[in-house]
Design an enzyme around this catalytic site. Structure first.
Site, PDB file in Angstrom:
ATOM      1  N   HIS A 285       0.869  -1.203   0.000  1.00 36.17           N
ATOM      2  CA  HIS A 285       0.000   0.000   0.000  1.00 36.17           C
ATOM      3  C   HIS A 285       0.895   1.240   0.000  1.00 36.17           C
ATOM      4  O   HIS A 285       1.498   1.581   1.017  1.00 36.17           O
ATOM      5  CB  HIS A 285      -0.896   0.008   1.247  1.00 36.17           C
ATOM      6  CG  HIS A 285      -1.868   1.147   1.263  1.00 36.17           C
ATOM      7  ND1 HIS A 285      -3.221   0.958   1.458  1.00 36.17           N
ATOM      8  CD2 HIS A 285      -1.718   2.483   1.114  1.00 36.17           C
ATOM      9  CE1 HIS A 285      -3.845   2.130   1.422  1.00 36.17           C
ATOM     10  NE2 HIS A 285      -2.945   3.076   1.220  1.00 36.17           N
TER      11      HIS A 285
ATOM     12  N   HIS B  31       1.579   5.412  -1.726  1.00 36.01           N
ATOM     13  CA  HIS B  31       1.214   6.580  -2.546  1.00 36.01           C
ATOM     14  C   HIS B  31       2.487   7.135  -3.164  1.00 36.01           C
ATOM     15  O   HIS B  31       3.408   7.529  -2.435  1.00 36.01           O
ATOM     16  CB  HIS B  31       0.550   7.658  -1.681  1.00 36.01           C
ATOM     17  CG  HIS B  31      -0.725   7.176  -1.062  1.00 36.01           C
ATOM     18  ND1 HIS B  31      -1.951   7.347  -1.655  1.00 36.01           N
ATOM     19  CD2 HIS B  31      -0.956   6.477   0.082  1.00 36.01           C
ATOM     20  CE1 HIS B  31      -2.886   6.801  -0.893  1.00 36.01           C
ATOM     21  NE2 HIS B  31      -2.311   6.267   0.161  1.00 36.01           N
TER      22      HIS B  31
ATOM     23  N   LYS C 101      -9.478  -0.201  -5.897  1.00 33.48           N
ATOM     24  CA  LYS C 101      -9.456   0.461  -4.584  1.00 33.48           C
ATOM     25  C   LYS C 101     -10.792   1.165  -4.342  1.00 33.48           C
ATOM     26  O   LYS C 101     -11.245   1.951  -5.174  1.00 33.48           O
ATOM     27  CB  LYS C 101      -8.310   1.474  -4.551  1.00 33.48           C
ATOM     28  CG  LYS C 101      -8.213   2.288  -3.263  1.00 33.48           C
ATOM     29  CD  LYS C 101      -7.686   1.457  -2.099  1.00 33.48           C
ATOM     30  CE  LYS C 101      -7.838   2.170  -0.767  1.00 33.48           C
ATOM     31  NZ  LYS C 101      -6.748   3.052  -0.438  1.00 33.48           N
TER      32      LYS C 101
ATOM     33  N   HIS D  53     -10.516   1.275   1.745  1.00 33.36           N
ATOM     34  CA  HIS D  53     -10.316   2.300   2.782  1.00 33.36           C
ATOM     35  C   HIS D  53     -11.568   2.214   3.656  1.00 33.36           C
ATOM     36  O   HIS D  53     -12.626   2.705   3.281  1.00 33.36           O
ATOM     37  CB  HIS D  53     -10.156   3.689   2.160  1.00 33.36           C
ATOM     38  CG  HIS D  53      -9.882   4.743   3.188  1.00 33.36           C
ATOM     39  ND1 HIS D  53      -8.691   5.430   3.268  1.00 33.36           N
ATOM     40  CD2 HIS D  53     -10.635   5.204   4.223  1.00 33.36           C
ATOM     41  CE1 HIS D  53      -8.722   6.269   4.297  1.00 33.36           C
ATOM     42  NE2 HIS D  53      -9.899   6.158   4.884  1.00 33.36           N
TER      43      HIS D  53
ATOM     44  N   HIS E  95      -4.683  -0.367   5.945  1.00 33.37           N
ATOM     45  CA  HIS E  95      -4.219   0.439   7.086  1.00 33.37           C
ATOM     46  C   HIS E  95      -5.146   0.371   8.305  1.00 33.37           C
ATOM     47  O   HIS E  95      -5.711   1.371   8.720  1.00 33.37           O
ATOM     48  CB  HIS E  95      -3.967   1.894   6.679  1.00 33.37           C
ATOM     49  CG  HIS E  95      -4.992   2.505   5.745  1.00 33.37           C
ATOM     50  ND1 HIS E  95      -6.329   2.489   5.988  1.00 33.37           N
ATOM     51  CD2 HIS E  95      -4.829   3.158   4.566  1.00 33.37           C
ATOM     52  CE1 HIS E  95      -6.957   3.101   4.993  1.00 33.37           C
ATOM     53  NE2 HIS E  95      -6.068   3.507   4.126  1.00 33.37           N
TER      54      HIS E  95
ATOM     55  N   ASP F  92       1.450   2.768   3.524  1.00 30.21           N
ATOM     56  CA  ASP F  92       0.585   3.943   3.334  1.00 30.21           C
ATOM     57  C   ASP F  92       1.423   5.224   3.363  1.00 30.21           C
ATOM     58  O   ASP F  92       0.949   6.274   3.797  1.00 30.21           O
ATOM     59  CB  ASP F  92      -0.537   4.006   4.378  1.00 30.21           C
ATOM     60  CG  ASP F  92      -1.656   4.951   3.937  1.00 30.21           C
ATOM     61  OD1 ASP F  92      -1.728   5.293   2.748  1.00 30.21           O
ATOM     62  OD2 ASP F  92      -2.449   5.360   4.803  1.00 30.21           O
TER      63      ASP F  92
HETATM   64  O1  DOR Z   1      -3.472   9.683   5.555  1.00 32.98           O
HETATM   65  C1  DOR Z   1      -3.738   9.340   4.434  1.00 32.98           C
HETATM   66  N1  DOR Z   1      -3.160   9.911   3.357  1.00 32.98           N
HETATM   67  N2  DOR Z   1      -4.649   8.376   4.253  1.00 32.98           N
HETATM   68  C2  DOR Z   1      -5.101   8.047   3.045  1.00 32.98           C
HETATM   69  O2  DOR Z   1      -5.963   7.207   2.956  1.00 32.98           O
HETATM   70  C3  DOR Z   1      -4.636   8.786   1.832  1.00 32.98           C
HETATM   71  C4  DOR Z   1      -3.320   9.372   2.050  1.00 32.98           C
HETATM   72  C5  DOR Z   1      -2.918  10.387   0.999  1.00 32.98           C
HETATM   73  O3  DOR Z   1      -3.107  10.103  -0.178  1.00 32.98           O
HETATM   74  O4  DOR Z   1      -2.400  11.451   1.347  1.00 32.98           O
HETATM   75 ZN    ZN Z   2      -3.336   5.094   1.476  1.00 33.43          ZN
END
Ligand code: DOR
Ligand code: ZN
Length: 349
Positions: free
Chosen positions: A13, A15, A99, A136, A174, A245
């Site tokens: 997971h 970003h 997702k 999520h 998460h 995450d």
């Molecule tokens: O804290 C988070 N940031 N939770 C998420 O689900 C998305 C992520 C983000 O993309 O910044």
């Molecule tokens: Zn995330």
């Protein structure tokens, strides 16, 4: 000096963002992880196969030369998702998973799903084809307390999904509560656990005044939940696996609007290892980091090995975002300014 050698881990997971941020941060993951599931909540979310192909190209171009890192692409479900396109993308190995963001649950989720029941036909096709559903798990109704959103989601949405689609491959992403820890085990689904939810409880958001450095979604909960997550992650149980995450936000945006997300990829392995050592569970680290995820997703573990050493490791205050040799921005990493007791030595044969 204590050392640990494990099969190369994966991040289930992550970003990665786009543009300059992507170019500056991807190496933190690609250097030591074999694969990562890349989240689709970019500014213009990845809602189609064409967008996923274009995003994968951007990621691949941003990788250091000679890297064999594999980004696993996801699609962002909306009320309009076309199930034929989705399943085609999965069957043709373009898309690894779908997702589900409930609308407005987190960063860039305003296009998310407004009514989950409307997606049941899509879930039916996913169940048939074996396509994983990554969730999520938070409701977004303003009358539900922000600290209860995961539990309410489990009762109100996830229970009925599992009841209707018992063979659907589901990952609750998460997780932050002992309620989720118990639920995941009972229902035989998968769950990712982040480094930050193993280290902080909800007090962290109030360290030295309102502190957005520790604001993420789902928000960290009470201490009893953190302890349950630590027990789950370090248990070696197959349903729990590594998903950082890691969610970078530029320093100026964190300061300006306190966006949700903790950037942990520069310290993720060291951060997890600290927890495993504190819990006397270093023997289970390879399961959590390198074996349970592939096992859940029916993939082979990575072949290469990674050596980790126990030695003092001072974490920098900021990671620079560089454009043509100039520092144009900064991002604060998790554990900024702290000294951890583990360091990644590198890939070994
Ligand atoms: O804290 C988070 N940031 N939770 C998420 O689900 C998305 C992520 C983000 O993309 O910044
Ligand atoms: Zn995330």
């Amino acid at each position: 000096m204590k050392t640990l050698t494990i099969l190369k881990p994966d991040d289930w997971h992550l970003h990665l963002r786009e543009g300059l941020v992507l170019k500056n941060i991807i190496h933190f993951t690609s250097e030591y992880f074999g694969r990562a599931i890349v989240m689709p909540n970019t500014k213009n979310p990845i809602t189609s196969i064409d967008k996923a192909i274009a995003y994968k190209k951007l990621i691949t171009e941003a990788l250091p030369k000679s890297s064999n890192f594999q980004p696993l692409m996801t699609i962002y479900l909306t009320d309009e998702t076309d199930k034929e396109e989705l399943i085609n993308g999965f069957k043709n190995n373009v898309i690894f998973a779908a997702k589900l963001y409930p609308a407005n649950a987190t960063t860039n989720s305003s296009h998310g799903v407004k009514k989950i029941a409307n997606l049941y036909e899509v879930f039916e096709s996913m169940q048939e084809s074996g396509m994983p559903l990554l969730i999520h798990g938070e409701v977004t109704d303003s009358e539900v307390d922000v600290f209860d959103r995961e539990e309410v989601f489990i009762d109100r949405e996830l229970q009925p999904i599992i009841k209707t689609f018992p063979k659907l491959k589901i990952v609750l992403e998460h997780i932050t509560t002992s309620y989720a820890v118990d639920f995941v085990q009972e229902k035989n689904i998968g769950a990712t656990i982040t480094p930050h939810h193993l280290h902080i409880n909800r007090n962290a958001m109030f360290f030295g005044g309102l502190n957005s450095d520790f604001y993420c979604l789902p928000v960290a909960k009470r201490e009893n939940n953190r302890l349950a997550l630590r027990k789950a992650a370090t248990s070696g149980k197959e349903c729990f696996f590594l998903g950082t995450d890691s969610a970078p936000h530029l320093r100026k945006w964190k300061a300006f609007c306190g966006c949700a997300g903790i950037f942990n990829s520069p310290v993720a392995l060291e951060s997890y290892l600290t927890v495993f050592e504190e819990e006397n569970a270093l023997d289970n680290f390879e399961k959590f980091a390198s074996l349970n995820g592939p096992n859940f997703y029916n993939l082979s573990p990575n072949k290469e090995k990674l050596k980790l050493v126990s030695k003092s490791n001072k974490i920098v205050e900021f990671i620079d975002v560089i454009e043509e040799k100039d520092i144009v921005e900064q991002i604060k990493p998790f554990h900024a300014g702290e000294t951890l007791n583990w360091q990644v030595e590198g890939i070994v044969n």
